[in-house]
Design a protein around this motif. Structure first.
Motif, PDB file in Angstrom:
ATOM      1  N   VAL A 297       0.683  -1.155  -0.286  1.00 25.03           N
ATOM      2  CA  VAL A 297      -0.120  -0.028   0.238  1.00 25.03           C
ATOM      3  C   VAL A 297       0.850   1.137  -0.005  1.00 25.03           C
ATOM      4  N   ILE A 298       0.223   2.591  -0.166  1.00 27.26           N
ATOM      5  CA  ILE A 298       0.960   3.842  -0.089  1.00 27.26           C
ATOM      6  C   ILE A 298       0.214   4.413   1.005  1.00 27.26           C
ATOM      7  N   LEU A 299       0.851   5.158   1.860  1.00 27.37           N
ATOM      8  CA  LEU A 299       0.190   5.731   3.155  1.00 27.37           C
ATOM      9  C   LEU A 299      -0.145   7.086   2.428  1.00 27.37           C
ATOM     10  N   ASN A 300      -0.598   8.055   3.273  1.00 26.06           N
ATOM     11  CA  ASN A 300      -1.066   9.197   2.850  1.00 26.06           C
ATOM     12  C   ASN A 300       0.266  10.357   3.063  1.00 26.06           C
ATOM     13  N   THR A 301       1.239   9.725   3.549  1.00 23.79           N
ATOM     14  CA  THR A 301       2.570  10.357   3.696  1.00 23.79           C
ATOM     15  C   THR A 301       3.616  10.426   2.473  1.00 23.79           C
ATOM     16  N   GLY A 302       2.902   9.286   1.538  1.00 28.63           N
ATOM     17  CA  GLY A 302       3.549   8.985   0.548  1.00 28.63           C
ATOM     18  C   GLY A 302       4.825   7.787   0.654  1.00 28.63           C
ATOM     19  N   LYS A 317      -6.927   1.750   8.719  1.00 23.47           N
ATOM     20  CA  LYS A 317      -5.752   2.018   9.728  1.00 23.47           C
ATOM     21  C   LYS A 317      -5.047   0.905  10.116  1.00 23.47           C
ATOM     22  N   PRO A 318      -4.757  -0.019   9.612  1.00 22.17           N
ATOM     23  CA  PRO A 318      -3.926  -1.201  10.115  1.00 22.17           C
ATOM     24  C   PRO A 318      -2.578  -0.978  10.601  1.00 22.17           C
ATOM     25  N   ILE A 328       7.785  -0.485  12.147  1.00 14.75           N
ATOM     26  CA  ILE A 328       6.268  -0.885  11.962  1.00 14.75           C
ATOM     27  C   ILE A 328       5.416   0.286  12.590  1.00 14.75           C
ATOM     28  N   ILE A 329       4.628   0.477  12.114  1.00 15.01           N
ATOM     29  CA  ILE A 329       3.537   1.687  12.270  1.00 15.01           C
ATOM     30  C   ILE A 329       2.155   1.009  12.581  1.00 15.01           C
ATOM     31  N   ILE A 339      -2.301   9.686   9.875  1.00 12.65           N
ATOM     32  CA  ILE A 339      -1.679   8.756   8.850  1.00 12.65           C
ATOM     33  C   ILE A 339      -2.815   7.623   8.406  1.00 12.65           C
ATOM     34  N   GLU A 340      -3.032   7.276   7.168  1.00 14.17           N
ATOM     35  CA  GLU A 340      -3.967   6.381   7.036  1.00 14.17           C
ATOM     36  C   GLU A 340      -3.530   5.881   5.633  1.00 14.17           C
TER      37      GLU A 340
END
Length: 370
Positions: A297-302, A317-318, A328-329, A339-340
């Motif tokens: 996946v791509i996060l909204n932070t890039g 939000k896994p 690990i986030i 962050i999502e």
């Protein structure tokens, strides 16, 4: 894995998904390379395109259950096609109730999630395949929502016939890639003109007609750009049909060769809670696998990341493993609330094969409801 339009297929490309004929006979196995003869067959089938693997991508895991699901879709769509064509030709119903019963038996009592694979489509069967997928989603959602059996039957009938009016429209108009708002409204109006046919030819026709027409009215309001859309008085059937219909519209292959990801579909639903009832959307999330461990996946932070475990409270939000620094986030923690997941990585999805047993031992995999 990516979708490639039929006119862009090349010899040597590898199939990501199997191809069956209408009797469910396997014609082309996944991971097989396209030959000139195979490409010609795809053209002859009239398919819009197929799913192929990237050159360096290993074959993604696919269980026997997943393969059977695709085979079932291929076989069932032809039964639906025959039945709806009979309704249009004679104004009488035949085996529609049998088809509804079959779908409820197979998908209307499931207690877990399934991998909802989008099926291959052509112009000739696009509407029938869409109707089948909508019906499958409705069967699962009505079960999760504990809808009464009589209501479930009516909703399933509505799912199978809600697009029957489109079959009277020229394919040149229906699949015009320069579709305007006016053309789209023309199509929706054509659907509304078959309300009487729906009422006459399906079991519990008055209820089914109301479900279809309520959902259609909301679709028209959305297209017109209405912001104050009234859904409070919608039946549960119309609310379910709206979500199932839109989900398949967004995530299925199209003539442009593009499709939105499951994540983008969920984001649209969340942006319009006035249209797509959050309770119904949550039921959809409980039916199908969307962000499973191992998904890229791509996060909204890039940042790019891998899913380690799902979050049953918020699917977007896994817990993830950042590919930037191997950290690990847990996106479910308040400290990470901004962050999502932004989207699924189309070209990297399933490239990494995750050892789920190792994830379970490490405590990342959680059971439903935890």
């Amino acid at each position: 894995m990516q979708f490639v339009r039929t006119d862009e297929l090349r010899v040597g490309m590898r199939l990501a998904r199997p191809i069956y004929n209408k009797k469910g006979v396997l014609l082309f196995e996944r991971n097989s390379k396209l030959t000139p003869q195979a490409i010609e067959s795809v053209h002859n089938f009239g398919l819009l395109g197929i799913y192929v693997l990237d050159p360096a991508e290993p074959l993604p895991p696919m269980s026997e259950e997943d393969i059977e699901f695709e085979r079932f879709q291929t076989m069932s769509v032809f039964s639906i096609k025959e039945e709806i064509e009979k309704i249009l030709a004679t104004g009488k119903r035949g085996r529609l109730e049998f088809i509804v019963g079959m779908l409820i038996k197979r998908f209307g009592h499931l207690d877990g999630k399934i991998n909802f694979y989008q099926n291959l489509r052509s112009k000739d069967d696009y509407i029938y395949r869409h109707s089948l997928n909508v019906a499958i989603l409705c069967a699962m959602m009505t079960h999760v929502l504990n809808v009464r059996l009589d209501e479930q039957n009516a909703i399933m009938h509505a799912a199978l016939v809600h697009d029957i009016g489109k079959l009277k429209i020229s394919q040149d108009v229906l699949y015009d890639q320069t579709m305007t708002e006016e053309m789209h409204l023309h199509i929706l109006n054509a659907q509304s003109q078959d309300a009487d046919l729906i009422e006459r030819t399906v079991a519990d026709g008055i209820v089914v007609r109301r479900i279809c027409m309520q959902a259609l009215r909301i679709q028209m309001d959305i297209l017109k750009g209405e912001r104050d859309i009234q859904t409070a008085k919608l039946s549960i059937g119309a609310k379910i049909l709206l979500v199932a219909n839109r989900y398949d519209e967004l995530t299925a292959m199209s003539l442009s060769g593009t499709a939105e990801s499951e994540v983008k579909a969920l984001k649209e639903f969340r942006e319009r809670p006035d249209v797509y009832d959050p309770q119904i959307v949550n039921a959809l999330i409980k039916c199908i696998n969307i962000l499973t461990p191992g998904s890229s996946v791509i996060l909204n932070t890039g940042e790019k990341a891998l899913i380690l475990s799902e979050n049953s409270r918020d699917i977007l939000k896994p817990m993830v493993l950042s590919l930037q620094d191997n950290s690990i986030i847990d996106l479910g923690l308040k400290v990470n609330w901004d962050i999502e997941i932004d989207d699924i990585m189309k070209t990297m999805d399933n490239r990494y094969i995750i050892n789920t047993d190792a994830l379970a031992l490490a405590g990342y995999l959680k059971k439903e409801g935890e």
